[in-house]
Enzyme design. Structure first.
Site, PDB file in Angstrom:
ATOM      1  N   GLY A  95       0.810  -1.211   0.000  1.00 30.50           N
ATOM      2  CA  GLY A  95       0.000   0.000   0.000  1.00 30.50           C
ATOM      3  C   GLY A  95       0.846   1.264   0.000  1.00 30.50           C
ATOM      4  O   GLY A  95       0.523   2.238  -0.686  1.00 30.50           O
ATOM      5  N   GLN A 204      -7.792  -0.392   3.221  1.00 37.13           N
ATOM      6  CA  GLN A 204      -8.656  -0.973   4.262  1.00 37.13           C
ATOM      7  C   GLN A 204      -9.984  -1.469   3.707  1.00 37.13           C
ATOM      8  O   GLN A 204     -10.671  -2.256   4.357  1.00 37.13           O
ATOM      9  CB  GLN A 204      -8.919   0.060   5.371  1.00 37.13           C
ATOM     10  CG  GLN A 204      -7.691   0.432   6.178  1.00 37.13           C
ATOM     11  CD  GLN A 204      -7.197  -0.691   7.090  1.00 37.13           C
ATOM     12  OE1 GLN A 204      -7.945  -1.584   7.472  1.00 37.13           O
ATOM     13  NE2 GLN A 204      -5.919  -0.655   7.441  1.00 37.13           N
ATOM     14  N   SER A 224      -3.417  -3.338  -0.706  1.00 32.35           N
ATOM     15  CA  SER A 224      -2.322  -3.992   0.022  1.00 32.35           C
ATOM     16  C   SER A 224      -2.727  -5.423   0.359  1.00 32.35           C
ATOM     17  O   SER A 224      -3.849  -5.654   0.820  1.00 32.35           O
ATOM     18  CB  SER A 224      -2.030  -3.212   1.308  1.00 32.35           C
ATOM     19  OG  SER A 224      -1.137  -3.938   2.118  1.00 32.35           O
ATOM     20  N   GLY A 225      -1.805  -6.356   0.153  1.00 31.81           N
ATOM     21  CA  GLY A 225      -2.134  -7.773   0.353  1.00 31.81           C
ATOM     22  C   GLY A 225      -2.316  -8.198   1.803  1.00 31.81           C
ATOM     23  O   GLY A 225      -3.199  -8.997   2.117  1.00 31.81           O
ATOM     24  N   HIS A 226      -1.503  -7.623   2.713  1.00 30.93           N
ATOM     25  CA  HIS A 226      -1.498  -8.190   4.067  1.00 30.93           C
ATOM     26  C   HIS A 226      -2.725  -7.826   4.893  1.00 30.93           C
ATOM     27  O   HIS A 226      -2.865  -8.293   6.024  1.00 30.93           O
ATOM     28  CB  HIS A 226      -0.180  -7.863   4.801  1.00 30.93           C
ATOM     29  CG  HIS A 226       0.000  -6.447   5.231  1.00 30.93           C
ATOM     30  ND1 HIS A 226      -0.133  -6.064   6.537  1.00 30.93           N
ATOM     31  CD2 HIS A 226       0.331  -5.339   4.546  1.00 30.93           C
ATOM     32  CE1 HIS A 226       0.130  -4.764   6.630  1.00 30.93           C
ATOM     33  NE2 HIS A 226       0.403  -4.303   5.428  1.00 30.93           N
ATOM     34  N   THR A 262      12.242  -7.554 -10.551  1.00 26.24           N
ATOM     35  CA  THR A 262      11.792  -8.941 -10.729  1.00 26.24           C
ATOM     36  C   THR A 262      10.557  -9.187  -9.878  1.00 26.24           C
ATOM     37  O   THR A 262      10.545  -8.875  -8.685  1.00 26.24           O
ATOM     38  CB  THR A 262      12.930  -9.916 -10.348  1.00 26.24           C
ATOM     39  OG1 THR A 262      14.066  -9.589 -11.149  1.00 26.24           O
ATOM     40  CG2 THR A 262      12.531 -11.363 -10.576  1.00 26.24           C
ATOM     41  N   CYS A 349       1.283   1.880  12.415  1.00 23.59           N
ATOM     42  CA  CYS A 349       2.382   2.626  11.812  1.00 23.59           C
ATOM     43  C   CYS A 349       2.866   3.738  12.726  1.00 23.59           C
ATOM     44  O   CYS A 349       3.963   4.232  12.576  1.00 23.59           O
ATOM     45  CB  CYS A 349       1.943   3.226  10.492  1.00 23.59           C
ATOM     46  SG  CYS A 349       1.069   2.050   9.495  1.00 23.59           S
TER      47      CYS A 349
HETATM   48  N1  PLP Z   1      -3.015   2.927   3.549  1.00 22.05           N
HETATM   49  C1  PLP Z   1      -3.796   2.527   4.563  1.00 22.05           C
HETATM   50  C2  PLP Z   1      -5.167   3.091   4.705  1.00 22.05           C
HETATM   51  C3  PLP Z   1      -3.319   1.574   5.468  1.00 22.05           C
HETATM   52  O1  PLP Z   1      -4.104   1.168   6.485  1.00 22.05           O
HETATM   53  C4  PLP Z   1      -2.015   1.058   5.298  1.00 22.05           C
HETATM   54  C5  PLP Z   1      -1.450   0.113   6.283  1.00 22.05           C
HETATM   55  O2  PLP Z   1      -1.836   0.071   7.429  1.00 22.05           O
HETATM   56  C6  PLP Z   1      -1.255   1.512   4.210  1.00 22.05           C
HETATM   57  C7  PLP Z   1      -1.782   2.453   3.363  1.00 22.05           C
HETATM   58  C8  PLP Z   1       0.127   0.988   3.965  1.00 22.05           C
HETATM   59  O3  PLP Z   1       0.067  -0.308   3.404  1.00 22.05           O
HETATM   60  P1  PLP Z   1       1.334  -1.287   3.500  1.00 22.05           P
HETATM   61  O4  PLP Z   1       1.426  -1.723   4.926  1.00 22.05           O
HETATM   62  O5  PLP Z   1       0.985  -2.410   2.565  1.00 22.05           O
HETATM   63  O6  PLP Z   1       2.504  -0.528   3.024  1.00 22.05           O
END
Ligand code: PLP
Length: 408
Positions: A95, A204, A224-226, A262, A349
């Site tokens: 993300g 999200q 975002s995958g996770h 890659t 974060c």
């Molecule tokens: N944007 C939002 C709204 C998010 O909640 C997050 C991660 O918590 C991100 C961006 C960042 O994604 P990534 O952890 O895959 O870098």
């Protein structure tokens, strides 16, 4: 806070008995907005590409071609999920990269036409906020729109902020801390009418809400995958085909020459599987999660002087962000951890920082209220028992902490 930390560390290192007790406790993971576990199906689909199918997708021999086919299959699954064409999907490292690339790529590409203005919101993820602040330092103009006290952006505020110079509007689909869902279709329509590119950070929302990029007038979208049970470090950016987006990193010709490097084949395959899985009976799953979440909210709100942060109705099904007066959120998170419960005291974060959440401040909360707020983000793996357990332990801990802090 120090008193809590001291009591925690003594609890943890005290004796082997304590450790044993801890292991016996129930484990409840309720921090799915921070990250999710990899699902069995996702892992299973990835395994061949971590083992025997290790080919480089640029190779023209069979092993390479097989890897390339796997990537294209995953791309199709993601495109189908948001109803775009597969060649409008670019894989990224997550993300953060998708957000950085979307904003920087558009502004760099359109600045020659005098388009040097970006509109975003004050409660975006730092991947957007800090990218915009960096561009502002370089001389670009940035407008930050504030949400209302429910955590919703007013589309009229966006309309008023658009000027001749506006290149891009970037508004998140759903907020990562309070889960509020934004009026994406309306904002997209305004941008379309004004000829401005509309990007949404859907990290999200993707996999939790049905998204249709045409119906909702979305030009670019970050994934975002996770957050959806695939691995960390994989994501995607959707870019509508008529949009010219400059490169963000330089290298080879992968991803149609737009995003070199890659390809991370196993993770891309995992993201494809996770996307497919997330969309299966989405409504039914969301309803189950919403019921659990609402049960948790009503149990928490029975505790005196608590409040739900952000709109209840326009909210992701798994999100419960509450303010608990007189209690420090970090102490709560650590004490719940001792009970085997994982939740968050803001966004992952920003953990480690003592600053109150910019999201909570943006909806008009005080520093004190923001520092007394916690987020539960539950998903389909949670059960009724998990909710009962979390509510009970939370209530006990709040009573203890309020007694300790001589809260009146
Ligand atoms: N944007 C939002 C709204 C998010 O909640 C997050 C991660 O918590 C991100 C961006 C960042 O994604 P990534 O952890 O895959 O870098």
């Amino acid at each position: 806070m120090n008193a809590v930390m001291n009591s925690l560390s003594s609890n943890v290192i005290n004796t082997a008995d304590n450790k044993f007790n801890f292991m016996e406790k129930r484990f409840v993971y309720a921090d799915n907005a921070a990250t999710t576990c990899i699902s069995e199906k996702v892992l299973e689909s990835m395994m061949p590409y971590l083992k025997e199918q290790y080919g480089n997708a640029s190779g023209i021999y069979r092993k390479g071609r097989e890897a390339k086919i796997a990537i294209e299959n995953a791309r199709e699954k993601i495109a189908k999920a948001i109803k775009c064409s597969p060649n409008e999907i670019y894989f990224t490292s997550g993300g953060t990269e998708s957000d950085n690339w979307a904003i920087t790529g558009v502004i760099e590409s359109y600045k020659a036409e005098g388009k040097t203005h970006i509109i975003t919101s004050a409660f975006e993820h730092h991947a957007i906020l800090n990218t915009c602040l960096n561009l502002r330092k370089k001389g670009f103009e940035v407008t930050f729109i504030s949400p209302d006290s429910d955590g919703i952006i007013n589309p009229e505020d966006i309309e008023k902020a658009i000027t001749e110079k506006t290149a891009l509007v970037s508004i998140m689909y759903a907020n990562n801390e309070i889960g509020t869902i934004q009026p994406i279709k309306k904002i997209g329509q305004i941008c379309k009418n004004k000829g401005v590119i509309f990007h949404t950070d859907a990290v999200q929302a993707f996999g939790h809400i049905n998204i249709d990029i045409n119906e909702q007038n979305i030009d670019m979208l970050s994934i975002s995958g996770h957050k959806i049970h695939s691995p960390k470090g994989i994501g995607a950016l959707y870019v509508r085909k008529n949009i010219n987006i400059s490169k963000f990193i330089y290298g080879g010709e992968q991803e149609n020459g737009k995003r070199p490097g890659t390809e991370n084949v196993p993770a891309i395959v995992g993201l494809g599987t996770a996307t497919e899985e997330a969309l299966k009976s989405l409504e039914k799953k969301s309803q189950k999660i919403r019921n659990l979440r609402d049960k948790l909210i009503s149990k928490i709100l029975e505790i005196p002087e608590t409040k739900l942060n952000g709109s209840h109705e326009k909210r992701l099904s798994g999100n419960c962000n509450v303010m608990i007066k007189g209690v420090d959120s970090e102490s709560l998170v650590l004490m719940l951890d001792l009970k085997g419960i994982c939740i968050s005291g803001g966004s992952a974060c920003t953990s480690g920082s003592d600053e109150p959440s910019h999201v909570l401040l943006s909806i008009g909360m005080s520093n004190e209220e923001a520092k007394s707020s916690i987020r539960f983000s539950i998903d389909e793996n949670n059960s009724e028992e998990d909710i009962e357990y979390m509510a009970k332990e939370l209530k006990n801990i709040i009573e203890k902490l309020r007694r300790l802090s001589k809260y009146k």
